[in-house]
Enzyme design. Structure first.
Site, PDB file in Angstrom:
ATOM      1  CE  LYS A  84      -1.728  -4.096   2.470  1.00  0.00           C
ATOM      2  NZ  LYS A  84      -2.059  -5.435   1.946  1.00  0.00           N
TER       3      LYS A  84
ATOM      4  CB  SER B  71      -0.862  -0.001   1.260  1.00  0.00           C
ATOM      5  OG  SER B  71      -1.373   1.288   1.488  1.00  0.00           O
TER       6      SER B  71
ATOM      7  CE1 TYR C  18      -3.725  -2.203   4.833  1.00  0.00           C
ATOM      8  CE2 TYR C  18      -2.996   0.001   4.218  1.00  0.00           C
ATOM      9  CZ  TYR C  18      -3.590  -1.205   3.886  1.00  0.00           C
ATOM     10  OH  TYR C  18      -4.030  -1.413   2.609  1.00  0.00           O
TER      11      TYR C  18
HETATM   12  P1  NAI Z   1     -11.951  -5.394   0.681  1.00  0.00           P
HETATM   13  O1  NAI Z   1     -12.253  -5.256   2.125  1.00  0.00           O
HETATM   14  O2  NAI Z   1     -13.009  -5.050  -0.294  1.00  0.00           O
HETATM   15  O3  NAI Z   1     -11.432  -6.841   0.359  1.00  0.00           O
HETATM   16  C1  NAI Z   1     -10.615  -7.569   1.229  1.00  0.00           C
HETATM   17  C2  NAI Z   1     -11.175  -8.953   1.340  1.00  0.00           C
HETATM   18  O4  NAI Z   1     -10.297  -9.739   2.145  1.00  0.00           O
HETATM   19  C3  NAI Z   1     -12.547  -8.992   1.991  1.00  0.00           C
HETATM   20  O5  NAI Z   1     -13.484  -9.613   1.151  1.00  0.00           O
HETATM   21  C4  NAI Z   1     -12.325  -9.760   3.269  1.00  0.00           C
HETATM   22  O6  NAI Z   1     -13.424 -10.578   3.649  1.00  0.00           O
HETATM   23  C5  NAI Z   1     -11.114 -10.590   2.943  1.00  0.00           C
HETATM   24  N1  NAI Z   1     -10.376 -10.980   4.131  1.00  0.00           N
HETATM   25  C6  NAI Z   1     -10.065 -10.194   5.185  1.00  0.00           C
HETATM   26  N2  NAI Z   1      -9.411 -10.891   6.103  1.00  0.00           N
HETATM   27  C7  NAI Z   1      -9.283 -12.145   5.619  1.00  0.00           C
HETATM   28  C8  NAI Z   1      -8.689 -13.320   6.133  1.00  0.00           C
HETATM   29  N3  NAI Z   1      -8.095 -13.327   7.317  1.00  0.00           N
HETATM   30  N4  NAI Z   1      -8.711 -14.436   5.378  1.00  0.00           N
HETATM   31  C9  NAI Z   1      -9.332 -14.430   4.170  1.00  0.00           C
HETATM   32  N5  NAI Z   1      -9.927 -13.348   3.675  1.00  0.00           N
HETATM   33  C10 NAI Z   1      -9.907 -12.214   4.367  1.00  0.00           C
HETATM   34  O7  NAI Z   1     -10.659  -4.485   0.412  1.00  0.00           O
HETATM   35  P2  NAI Z   1      -9.832  -4.153  -0.905  1.00  0.00           P
HETATM   36  O8  NAI Z   1      -9.737  -2.691  -0.996  1.00  0.00           O
HETATM   37  O9  NAI Z   1     -10.334  -4.904  -2.042  1.00  0.00           O
HETATM   38  O10 NAI Z   1      -8.378  -4.640  -0.466  1.00  0.00           O
HETATM   39  C11 NAI Z   1      -7.668  -5.695  -1.070  1.00  0.00           C
HETATM   40  C12 NAI Z   1      -6.209  -5.565  -0.721  1.00  0.00           C
HETATM   41  O11 NAI Z   1      -5.676  -4.375  -1.287  1.00  0.00           O
HETATM   42  C13 NAI Z   1      -5.930  -5.480   0.754  1.00  0.00           C
HETATM   43  O12 NAI Z   1      -4.737  -6.188   1.057  1.00  0.00           O
HETATM   44  C14 NAI Z   1      -5.696  -4.014   0.999  1.00  0.00           C
HETATM   45  O13 NAI Z   1      -4.896  -3.774   2.130  1.00  0.00           O
HETATM   46  C15 NAI Z   1      -5.010  -3.650  -0.295  1.00  0.00           C
HETATM   47  N6  NAI Z   1      -5.073  -2.209  -0.596  1.00  0.00           N
HETATM   48  C16 NAI Z   1      -6.236  -1.652  -1.028  1.00  0.00           C
HETATM   49  C17 NAI Z   1      -6.277  -0.335  -1.366  1.00  0.00           C
HETATM   50  C18 NAI Z   1      -7.486   0.293  -1.927  1.00  0.00           C
HETATM   51  O14 NAI Z   1      -7.384   1.445  -2.394  1.00  0.00           O
HETATM   52  N7  NAI Z   1      -8.616  -0.382  -1.968  1.00  0.00           N
HETATM   53  C19 NAI Z   1      -5.104   0.542  -1.149  1.00  0.00           C
HETATM   54  C20 NAI Z   1      -3.929  -0.148  -0.768  1.00  0.00           C
HETATM   55  C21 NAI Z   1      -3.931  -1.472  -0.480  1.00  0.00           C
END
Ligand code: NAI
Length: 449
Positions: free
Chosen positions: A317, A300, A313
């Site tokens: 990351k 991130s 975080y």
């Molecule tokens: P999101 O919350 O929509 O998706 C994350 C998914 O991971 C969720 O569906 C959740 O149920 C699942 N999850 C959480 N803990 C879990 C576990 N212990 N085991 C299995 N599944 C689990 O969030 P998003 O935005 O799609 O994030 C995806 C990745 O991208 C994350 O690693 C986040 O940190 C990273 N990220 C996202 C950014 C953004 O702008 N959306 C910015 C920088 C990084």
């Protein structure tokens, strides 16, 4: 005179013309004994291992899908229906022959390009007013474009946290391009709380199946050793392998640093850093054995550059970048390429962080292309970090400046000398990325004059 009497009275073309079936249906033969298809049909089977006599049944090549086995494109090829391209056509299910190519230029041709047979003008006898027609091979419409497509047919992808947001977009795009996908999602709350929910993963699997793709769901928690093992086991049980892993699962527990209690620290570390370790380790073992693998880590901008209120975080990351740096070295000789993406996209993680106007423009689908490319065999990059969002991609690199030699064993540098040389130490002109620790060591041992 004797030879003339024995020679066939007709030319090859007129013989084919009389046997209209051969000409109009492109009918050759198929050996009943070994199944080898051949054109034209003859008494002896062309398969040297068979050689059976008079075992040929009619076999129509006209509609059999084919691909280019070899080709040439030069002005020596005999063709009145340009271009002067010809080559060996390999038919599905056996049989090959040389054919003129049509409806294409030499730039369109490629070994493996799907072709179909078309009936076209072959030659013209202007003096006698004859026009000969015969079968030629033409590229299947759209085949060239499809061939250029990045595809994952026969490959197995694991995407963690694929029940929503970015992971969902990755899983859909990979499946759309032929990958068989394990859609992992624990289904907890945004901060990781809750005992899990199978519906996010199930819904994505359903969506993939509806569009004709293959996927299975997994509801394990990446934050545990067993969870990581089960996710990879699910891939092995359902599809027999793992070629691609996208470590994407993530949660947030933001607090300013002094208010950040150990549970918020631990929970974020457990999902992001431990989670990537738990899933990557068993997947890496499979990839090492098969000599192929593509892994994507998710970092991130908060980790790469810092963000107020996200100490846990940011640390987790950035730790993933460290994990990648070593795995790129350990995976290199097994063709395991591993890269890291810092996405920016609208999801439940960012819904209250980003201004609504920006949020609308930041579709996860605009991040997926980079991730899908990094998952493909065409990607030879490894150990790189990319920022991506809203259709833009840029590279982030840890650079090392040329530095300054200030002291040595006989004359250790003093803090005062460090202060005096501060500008030289910080100068980034001539800075470069370093591939590993050894290079960093060499750099220190052999400073610029
Ligand atoms: P999101 O919350 O929509 O998706 C994350 C998914 O991971 C969720 O569906 C959740 O149920 C699942 N999850 C959480 N803990 C879990 C576990 N212990 N085991 C299995 N599944 C689990 O969030 P998003 O935005 O799609 O994030 C995806 C990745 O991208 C994350 O690693 C986040 O940190 C990273 N990220 C996202 C950014 C953004 O702008 N959306 C910015 C920088 C990084």
């Amino acid at each position: 005179m004797g030879i003339r009497a024995e020679a066939p009275a007709q030319t090859a073309m007129t013989a084919l013309w009389r046997r209209r079936q051969m000409l109009l249906g492109l009918v050759g033969g198929r050996c009943e004994a070994c199944g080898t298809a051949q054109f034209p049909r003859m008494d002896i089977c062309v398969n040297p291992g068979c050689g059976a006599l008079r075992t040929q049944q009619d076999y129509e090549f006209a509609d059999v899908p084919a691909t280019i086995k070899t080709f040439t494109a030069d002005l020596l090829a005999v063709s009145v229906d340009p271009p002067h391209c010809y080559g060996m056509i390999q038919f599905d299910g056996g049989g090959r022959f040389m054919a003129d190519f049509t409806d294409c230029s030499k730039e369109d041709l490629k070994v493996g390009l799907p072709m179909r047979m078309v009936f076209r003008k072959r030659s013209q006898d202007r003096e006698r007013g004859f026009v000969n027609y015969f079968w030629k091979a033409a590229p299947v419409p759209g085949a060239r474009e499809r061939m250029n497509q990045i595809r994952f047919d026969g490959q197995v992808a694991v995407v963690t946290g694929a029940g929503g947001g970015l992971g969902r977009a990755y899983a859909l795009e990979l499946a759309c391009r032929g990958a068989r996908v394990v859609v992992n999602d624990f289904g907890g709350a945004r901060d990781g709380a809750g005992s899990g929910d199978s519906s996010p993963a199930d819904l994505v699997v359903e969506a993939i199946r509806r569009m004709g793709g293959e996927a299975v769901a997994n509801y394990d928690n990446v934050a545990t050793v067993e969870g990581g093992e089960n996710i990879v086991k699910r891939a092995l049980d359902a599809f027999g392998s793992v070629d691609i892993l996208v470590n994407n699962a993530g949660i947030l527990r933001d607090k300013s640093f002094t208010k950040m209690e150990p549970d918020a620290w631990d929970a974020v570390m457990a999902v992001h850093l431990d989670g990537a370790y738990h899933v990557t380790r068993p997947a890496f073992a499979v990839m090492k054995k098969k000599g192929y693998g593509r892994i994507v880590m998710t970092t991130s901008a908060a980790g790469l550059y810092g963000n107020f209120g996200q100490a846990n975080y940011s640390a987790a990351k950035m730790a993933l970048v460290g994990l990648m740096n070593t795995l790129k070295l350990e995976g290199a000789k097994y063709d395991i390429r591993i890269n890291t993406v810092a996405p920016l996209a609208a999801s439940r993680l960012t819904e209250d962080i980003l201004p609504p106007d920006m949020f609308r423009k930041m579709k996860p689908e605009l991040v997926a292309p980079l991730v899908v490319y990094l998952c493909s065999h065409r990607c030879s990059e490894t150990g790189a970090i990319f920022n991506t969002g809203m259709g833009c991609v840029n590279r982030a690199v840890v650079m090392t400046g040329p530095g300054a030699a200030i002291g040595n064993l006989a004359h250790p540098p003093t803090p005062e000398q460090i202060h005096e040389n501060w500008d030289r130490i910080n100068a980034m002109q001539g800075a470069k990325p370093l591939p590993d620790l050894t290079s960093a060591l060499m750099d220190l041992m052999t400073p610029a004059p």
